[in-house]
Write an enzyme that holds these catalytic residues in place. Structure first.
Site, mmCIF file in Angstrom:
data_model
loop_
_atom_site.group_PDB
_atom_site.id
_atom_site.type_symbol
_atom_site.label_atom_id
_atom_site.label_comp_id
_atom_site.label_asym_id
_atom_site.label_seq_id
_atom_site.Cartn_x
_atom_site.Cartn_y
_atom_site.Cartn_z
ATOM 1 N N GLY A 43 37.148 41.591 37.247
ATOM 2 C CA GLY A 43 38.080 40.888 35.990
ATOM 3 C C GLY A 43 37.981 41.554 34.867
ATOM 4 C CG ASP A 99 36.701 38.313 33.606
ATOM 5 O OD1 ASP A 99 35.579 37.848 33.274
ATOM 6 O OD2 ASP A 99 37.314 38.161 34.547
ATOM 7 C CG ASP A 102 33.848 28.902 33.720
ATOM 8 O OD1 ASP A 102 33.776 28.201 32.892
ATOM 9 O OD2 ASP A 102 33.981 29.180 34.495
ATOM 10 C CE LYS A 130 37.808 29.166 31.416
ATOM 11 N NZ LYS A 130 37.894 28.669 32.916
ATOM 12 C CG PHE A 151 42.181 28.674 36.181
ATOM 13 C CD1 PHE A 151 40.769 29.131 36.840
ATOM 14 C CD2 PHE A 151 43.329 29.304 36.618
ATOM 15 C CE1 PHE A 151 40.580 30.066 37.587
ATOM 16 C CE2 PHE A 151 43.140 30.428 37.374
ATOM 17 C CZ PHE A 151 41.794 30.792 37.947
ATOM 18 C CB VAL A 152 43.199 32.002 31.028
ATOM 19 C CG1 VAL A 152 43.354 30.633 30.034
ATOM 20 C CG2 VAL A 152 41.473 32.347 31.025
ATOM 21 C CG ASP A 158 41.185 36.712 40.329
ATOM 22 O OD1 ASP A 158 40.130 36.549 39.264
ATOM 23 O OD2 ASP A 158 40.973 36.158 41.307
ATOM 24 N NE ARG A 164 41.765 40.934 40.211
ATOM 25 C CZ ARG A 164 40.564 40.213 40.075
ATOM 26 N NH1 ARG A 164 40.261 39.769 38.656
ATOM 27 N NH2 ARG A 164 39.906 39.415 41.171
#
Ligand code: IMP
Ligand code: MG
Length: 184
Positions: A43, A99, A102, A130, A151-152, A158, A164
């Site tokens: 990521g 990346d 979370d 987040k 969710f991004v 991805d 990606r």
């Protein structure tokens, strides 16, 4: 691919500007002038390549691969180290780059590991954080953007290993999530 985008959360131009700011801050905070950058694959790959080209400091790159959202997962399944090539980091000043923050599981797994490998210092940088309690409770040194708990994908992130290569950070339509669930 573009019909799958529901909403652009952060554009590539906003990312570019923020990456520059982060790089200035990081450059100032590492007076050692010889550091090791460790992106968490896959990521953080795109973010890291943009970031390090704005950091004019001698550096090694070490690689770590972690799996936390395997396949078509939309929430973390627990972070697992699946490979590493960080090299000799004994006594070195390390910047871990991920990346998105979370659950915080990845940072909590990797930071102690880098210390065990002998790093003199470990700092952490995430592009996105987040807005959820677990992420807020996990200490990181640099945050690019705060985002809602959604969710991004894009810019390295991805869904089922797709999307990606989207230049912006976006959310996906429910149809795309359904359709790409079984894609391979
Ligand atoms: P954490 O370990 O729960 O903090 O999650 C970090 C990892 O989960 C990230 O490096 C991503 O690979 C993945 N992840 C978390 N949220 C998302 C998301 O919204 N989209 C895609 N991947 C995500
Ligand atoms: Mg990751």
């Amino acid at each position: 691919m573009h019909r799958d985008i529901q909403r652009v959360l952060i554009s590539q131009y906003q990312i570019m500007a923020r990456v520059k700011e982060l790089a200035v801050q990081i450059t100032a905070d590492f007076p050692q002038k010889d550091i090791t950058i460790v992106p968490v694959l896959t990521g953080a790959m795109i973010f890291c390549t943009d970031l390090i080209r704005q950091i004019p400091v001698q550096m090694h790159i070490g690689l770590l691969a972690v799996s936390s959202y395997p396949g078509a997962s939309l929430s973390t399944q627990g972070s697992q180290l699946i490979g590493q090539q960080v090299g000799d980091i004994r006594g070195r000043h390390v910047l871990l780059v991920d990346d998105i923050l979370d659950s915080g599981g990845t940072v909590r797994l990797i930071v102690p590991l880098l210390r065990q490998l002998g790093a003199a210092e470990v700092k952490t940088c995430v592009l996105l954080r987040k807005d959820r309690p677990a992420a807020m409770k996990t200490h990181v040194d640099y945050v690019g953007f705060e985002i809602p708990d959604e969710f991004v994908v894009g810019y390295g992130l991805d869904y089922n290993n797709y999307y990606r290569n989207l230049p912006d950070i976006v959310t996906l339509t429910p149809e795309a999530i359904e359709r790409m669930k079984d894609a391979s």
